[in-house]
Scaffold this motif. Structure first.
Motif, mmCIF file in Angstrom:
data_model
loop_
_atom_site.group_PDB
_atom_site.id
_atom_site.type_symbol
_atom_site.label_atom_id
_atom_site.label_comp_id
_atom_site.label_asym_id
_atom_site.label_seq_id
_atom_site.Cartn_x
_atom_site.Cartn_y
_atom_site.Cartn_z
ATOM 1 N N PRO A 139 19.757 16.217 0.377
ATOM 2 C CA PRO A 139 20.196 15.576 1.618
ATOM 3 C C PRO A 139 19.099 14.989 2.443
ATOM 4 N N ILE A 140 18.227 14.326 1.995
ATOM 5 C CA ILE A 140 16.806 13.780 2.615
ATOM 6 C C ILE A 140 16.990 12.306 2.710
ATOM 7 N N PRO A 141 16.081 11.595 3.484
ATOM 8 C CA PRO A 141 16.111 10.277 3.464
ATOM 9 C C PRO A 141 15.646 9.737 2.365
ATOM 10 N N HIS A 142 16.078 8.586 1.668
ATOM 11 C CA HIS A 142 15.525 8.154 0.512
ATOM 12 C C HIS A 142 14.668 6.986 0.693
ATOM 13 N N PHE A 143 13.361 7.550 0.033
ATOM 14 C CA PHE A 143 12.204 6.206 0.375
ATOM 15 C C PHE A 143 12.304 5.110 -0.964
ATOM 16 N N THR A 144 13.328 4.580 -1.157
ATOM 17 C CA THR A 144 13.636 3.727 -2.017
ATOM 18 C C THR A 144 13.694 2.402 -1.404
ATOM 19 N N SER A 145 13.767 2.260 -0.031
ATOM 20 C CA SER A 145 13.635 0.934 0.416
ATOM 21 C C SER A 145 12.861 0.763 1.623
ATOM 22 N N TYR A 146 12.314 -0.387 2.044
ATOM 23 C CA TYR A 146 11.599 -0.403 3.197
ATOM 24 C C TYR A 146 12.267 -0.028 4.606
ATOM 25 N N ALA A 147 13.516 -0.398 4.674
ATOM 26 C CA ALA A 147 14.601 -0.280 5.576
ATOM 27 C C ALA A 147 14.754 1.282 5.832
ATOM 28 N N VAL A 194 9.188 10.083 -4.258
ATOM 29 C CA VAL A 194 10.555 9.489 -4.618
ATOM 30 C C VAL A 194 11.275 10.333 -5.467
ATOM 31 N N MET A 195 10.516 11.321 -6.253
ATOM 32 C CA MET A 195 11.281 12.060 -7.018
ATOM 33 C C MET A 195 12.269 12.942 -6.090
ATOM 34 N N CYS A 196 11.765 13.294 -5.172
ATOM 35 C CA CYS A 196 12.859 14.178 -4.130
ATOM 36 C C CYS A 196 13.499 13.161 -3.337
ATOM 37 N N HIS A 197 13.018 12.122 -2.820
ATOM 38 C CA HIS A 197 13.418 11.513 -1.691
ATOM 39 C C HIS A 197 14.181 10.130 -2.490
ATOM 40 N N SER A 198 15.146 10.483 -3.136
ATOM 41 C CA SER A 198 15.791 9.602 -3.828
ATOM 42 C C SER A 198 17.428 9.931 -4.070
ATOM 43 N N ALA A 199 18.073 9.003 -4.332
ATOM 44 C CA ALA A 199 19.774 9.436 -4.453
ATOM 45 C C ALA A 199 19.674 10.506 -5.792
ATOM 46 N N GLU A 200 18.752 10.065 -6.890
ATOM 47 C CA GLU A 200 18.821 10.770 -7.873
ATOM 48 C C GLU A 200 18.463 12.408 -7.681
ATOM 49 N N SER A 201 17.756 12.686 -6.781
ATOM 50 C CA SER A 201 17.568 13.707 -6.521
ATOM 51 C C SER A 201 18.550 14.788 -6.202
ATOM 52 N N GLY A 202 19.644 14.338 -5.387
ATOM 53 C CA GLY A 202 20.735 14.906 -4.947
ATOM 54 C C GLY A 202 20.484 15.606 -3.610
ATOM 55 N N LYS A 249 0.592 -1.242 0.006
ATOM 56 C CA LYS A 249 -0.075 -0.112 -0.054
ATOM 57 C C LYS A 249 0.711 1.261 -0.020
ATOM 58 N N VAL A 250 1.849 1.246 0.750
ATOM 59 C CA VAL A 250 2.626 2.542 0.882
ATOM 60 C C VAL A 250 3.467 3.035 -0.030
ATOM 61 N N GLU A 251 4.438 2.027 -0.462
ATOM 62 C CA GLU A 251 5.340 1.992 -1.538
ATOM 63 C C GLU A 251 4.861 2.630 -2.820
ATOM 64 N N PRO A 252 3.462 2.142 -3.380
ATOM 65 C CA PRO A 252 3.024 2.920 -4.658
ATOM 66 C C PRO A 252 2.846 4.453 -4.365
ATOM 67 N N ILE A 253 2.389 4.562 -3.324
ATOM 68 C CA ILE A 253 2.048 6.310 -3.008
ATOM 69 C C ILE A 253 3.550 7.040 -3.081
ATOM 70 N N MET A 254 4.366 6.289 -2.376
ATOM 71 C CA MET A 254 5.975 7.201 -2.065
ATOM 72 C C MET A 254 6.231 7.304 -3.546
ATOM 73 N N GLN A 255 6.246 6.225 -4.312
ATOM 74 C CA GLN A 255 6.781 6.143 -5.845
ATOM 75 C C GLN A 255 6.426 7.254 -6.614
ATOM 76 N N GLN A 256 5.013 7.543 -6.379
ATOM 77 C CA GLN A 256 4.184 8.379 -7.016
ATOM 78 C C GLN A 256 4.548 9.913 -6.764
ATOM 79 N N ASN A 257 4.681 10.005 -5.369
ATOM 80 C CA ASN A 257 4.427 11.237 -4.852
ATOM 81 C C ASN A 257 5.907 11.793 -4.157
#
Ligand code: HEC
Length: 246
Positions: free
Chosen positions: A124-132, A114-122, A104-112
């Motif tokens: 300095p915020i937590p990455h939401f690309t893994s459960y951990a 991860v564009m910022c919360h990932s390594a690609e954005s550069g 349930k949660v990962e699809p929401i985060m992928q959509q809304n």
């Protein structure tokens, strides 16, 4: 009749030694207060030390997780609708399990998100690309940990007991009513012990922050009174009576 020693019986060298000790301890106490201020002030986001800061230090903020706080606050606008927010909050409340995250949660985060919360954005915020990574932001803040409190407790009890003992030993040479002296030498120890136990209770009951503050204030007052009375009587007081009781 036994005759107990008073400041009038102390040699000048002894009084100098006692005075230097008391002055050094007094300065040490002021630094301890400053240390307390710098450690705990601003925990609640407001500058300066407040009861709320003490509550956050011992009790924590419990029902608030970093993820919950973000989507109820600054990150709310990134979610498409209230239902999506509720899905994430429900997931946190149910214990932030991995299966439900992927479902349930990962699809929401992928959509809304991860564009910022990932390594690609550069950013300095937590990455939401893994459960951990995400689950780390769902732990509740329960304030001071028991091992941390135990560590500080034994250091305080051993260390401060020594200071109170020597300060009390010197204070006993004062000339004040004997009942007052008997109470005054016991009080700092009682408040010291009371202070330590109130930390643990404050971890369970936030209102106990007031007891911690009262305990600390009373211990400081009794300690300061012993220190100042001793210094005053040592150098400026002329005894009238023959001391008979200690
Ligand atoms: C436009 C970029 C952007 C998007 C999209 C975005 N965020 Fe953020 N997020 C940030 C930035 C920048 C910060 C750090 C500054 C701040 O805390 O306000 C942050 C901070 C956070 C924090 C606090 C992290 C911490 O260390 O405590 C959380 C939690 C969070 N975001 C969750 C989310 C969630 C959930 C979403 C999706 C619904 C989301 N964000 C979408 C940019 C974004």
């Amino acid at each position: 009749m036994p005759r107990y020693k008073r400041f009038a019986d102390a040699s000048v060298s002894e009084k100098i030694l006692d005075s230097m000790f008391l002055i050094t301890i007094g300065i040490g106490y002021l630094f301890a207060l400053l240390n307390l201020y710098y450690t705990d002030q601003g925990r609640d986001g407001e500058p300066g030390l407040s009861v709320k800061d003490i509550q956050l230090a011992y009790y924590g903020s419990h029902n608030q997780t970093r993820l919950g706080a973000a989507i109820n606050g600054p990150m709310e606008s990134n979610l498409p609708n209230p239902a999506a927010k509720q899905t994430i909050l429900d997931w946190i409340n149910r214990g932030a399990k991995e299966a439900e995250f992927h479902e349930k949660v990962e699809p929401i985060m992928q959509q809304n998100c991860v564009m910022c919360h990932s390594a690609e954005s550069g950013l300095p915020i937590p990455h939401f690309t893994s459960y951990a990574n995400v689950v780390k932001l769902t732990e509740t803040d329960t304030g001071a940990t028991i091992p941390a409190l135990v560590r500080v407790s034994h250091i305080h009890l051993f260390g401060i007991a020594f200071i109170l003992f020597f300060v009390g030993r010197i204070f006993i040479l004062c000339e004040i009513p004997v009942w007052l002296k008997r109470i005054t030498v016991a009080i700092p120890f009682l408040f010291l012990i009371g202070d330590i136990f109130s930390w643990y209770i404050a971890k369970l009951i936030p209102g106990f922050a007031y007891v911690i503050i009262a305990n600390g204030a009373l211990m400081g007052t009794a300690f300061g009174a012993q220190l100042l009375t001793s210094l005053y009587q040592m150098w400026f007081y002329k005894p009238k009576s023959n001391p008979v009781e200690m």
